[in-house]
Enzyme design. Structure first.
Site: not given
Length: 484
Positions: A11-12, A22, A39, A41, A43, A318, A340
């Protein structure tokens, strides 16, 4: 220009990499990930084990191909084993290849956290699981479903999947009894997942309450719900070890498999598998021999922009601390949005326009069968006192919708505030009718340093299908304000 190097492809890490590319497409961005999955999920893994999410690929947020399209040099199965902050290099150990040094201009440490199993002896036995990654989720689901239904191909993990591990557990006869060690997020969510496979589920919690961060009212509701759903709760029971009988019938590869759980009190339970979910700890090993400083929590200390004590080195997710919105002090609350958001902000900062990573309030939601639970801020009064507040709290139970409208259900709200200032410090919510999402009202109030009076005056929406005239949050604010 020396590249922006990221250690950790979840995520991070990938949020930072994507944002920088970008904003500064000409800047080289290299992401090293020691595993194959990126990347995803985390959870969602209990719901994959349950079967509500059918495919592992459904849990992926950004594929390696999509990362490449963004111009990110993503290198999986490349473990970073050392950091030299003087030379500004990282040492990389590829799975297939020779070790090399990679220079960096800026470095992001996003190594996440790992599941804690100590001091539970026997946590390494076959059939004793943790849930900290997609391979763990795949192995558990393979173990609990009939062999004909779940194998490496059925789980749709492609080349990322640890196929040997899945095939090994898919060959098991499905277990009948499972022990869950730990009554936090993972333990409660996995109790539901295991129950959906018609297992005899036993949940062991060292303390007297489940989900301690959610407070007493939520714990009572969750415990009642789990018991109604047939989960055997063993509260106040500390698990000492998980044992095996060598040569048990499910020893598919010659490994010893779980056979019994033993508590410190001497009581025991015959089991077929176990899940150890007693917490996680930040993965800080990589920076142990560097000047990068840790905070009191054991996670990496960072400033408001995610910068560590070493220039050019950032940390997020984390593995890093964040500033708590209520106390103003560093805290460690590892959650998905936190990772994120911090990663994206660091990507913007490295691009040349500093962006704060933001504060945290520990806002979280949890599903326990039909009960929806939410919490935010400081709920524990002892912790509030330690932070210098004089806490006062109120708990109310009211209807989720207008009483005459079908579907209304009891909703319990607890609010905690500072007696002198009236400032809102935190709160919890539990109920079966869209209760959890209401916690976001309190989270926004905490971000704005709202008082209980401010909350009571909030212009919340009303219509009978959605809420009563006085939303449960407003009712709780009225009652607490009267006490203040």
């Amino acid at each position: 220009m020396d590249p922006f190097v990221v250690v950790g492809g979840d995520a991070a890490g990938l949020s930072a990499a994507s944002k920088l590319k970008r904003e500064r497409p000409e800047r080289d961005v290299v992401v090293f990930e020691k595993g194959r999955w990126v990347s995803y999920a985390h959870c969602g893994t209990p719901y994959f084990v349950k079967g509500e999410v059918s495919s592992l690929t459904d849990l992926l947020s950004l594929s390696p191909e999509e990362a490449a399209e963004r111009g990110i040099d993503l290198r999986r199965e490349h473990e970073v084993v050392a950091v030299d902050t003087d030379a500004q290099t990282v040492t990389v150990d590829p799975r297939d290849g020779e070790r090399f040094d990679q220079p960096y201009g800026d470095l992001l440490v996003a190594t996440g956290a790992r599941a804690t199993t100590a001091p539970i002896e026997g946590s390494d036995l076959a059939g004793a699981f943790t849930l900290h990654g997609l391979d763990d989720a795949a192995a558990i689901r393979a173990a609990v479903e009939p062999p004909a239904e779940t194998g490496p191909d059925e789980l749709d993990g492609g080349d990322n999947l640890d196929r040997e591990r899945v095939a090994r557990y898919a060959a098991w006869d499905p277990p009948e009894t499972v022990a869950i060690v730990g009554g936090g997020y993972v333990g409660v969510e996995m109790a539901e997942a295991f129950a959906s496979h018609e297992l005899d589920v036993h949940l062991f919690q060292r303390g007297d309450r489940l989900v301690p961060p959610f407070g007493e009212a939520v714990a009572e509701a969750v415990e009642s719900e789990l018991r109604e759903q047939g989960i055997a709760l063993h509260l106040g029971e500390e698990v000492a070890r998980i044992e095996s009988e060598t040569g048990a019938q499910r020893s598919a590869s010659g490994d010893d498999t779980v056979d019994q759980l033993v508590c410190g009190s001497g009581s025991s339970l015959d089991i077929d598998c176990a899940l150890v979910g007693i917490g996680i700890q930040p993965n800080t090993t990589l920076i142990e021999d560097t000047p990068v400083e840790l905070g009191e929590s054991g996670a990496i200390a960072v400033d408001e922009y995610g910068r560590t004590s070493v220039e050019g080195v950032y940390a997020a997710g984390d593995v890093a601390e964040m500033c708590h919105a209520i106390t103003g002090e560093p805290d460690w609350v590892p959650l998905g949005l936190t990772a994120n958001r911090a990663g994206r902000a660091i990507g913007q900062t490295v691009a040349g326009e500093p962006e704060p990573v933001g504060d945290i309030a520990g806002t979280a939601v949890l599903k326990a069968f039909e009960q929806e639970c939410g919490r935010t801020g400081i709920v524990d009064e002892d912790r509030a006192r330690e932070a210098g507040f004089d806490p006062v709290s109120e708990t109310i139970t009211t209807r989720s919708r207008s009483g005459y409208y079908p579907g209304a259900a009891e909703t319990t709200v607890t609010l905690v505030a500072d007696r002198d200032s009236g400032r809102l410090l935190g709160g919890t919510i539990v109920g079966t009718d869209r209760a959890a999402i209401r916690i976001d009202i309190l989270a926004m109030g905490l971000e704005q340093d709202a008082t209980v009076a401010d909350l009571e005056r909030a212009d919340l929406a009303y219509a009978p299908p959605f809420a009563p005239v006085w939303d449960p949050v407003l009712t709780a604010a009225k009652v607490l304000r009267a006490q203040l």
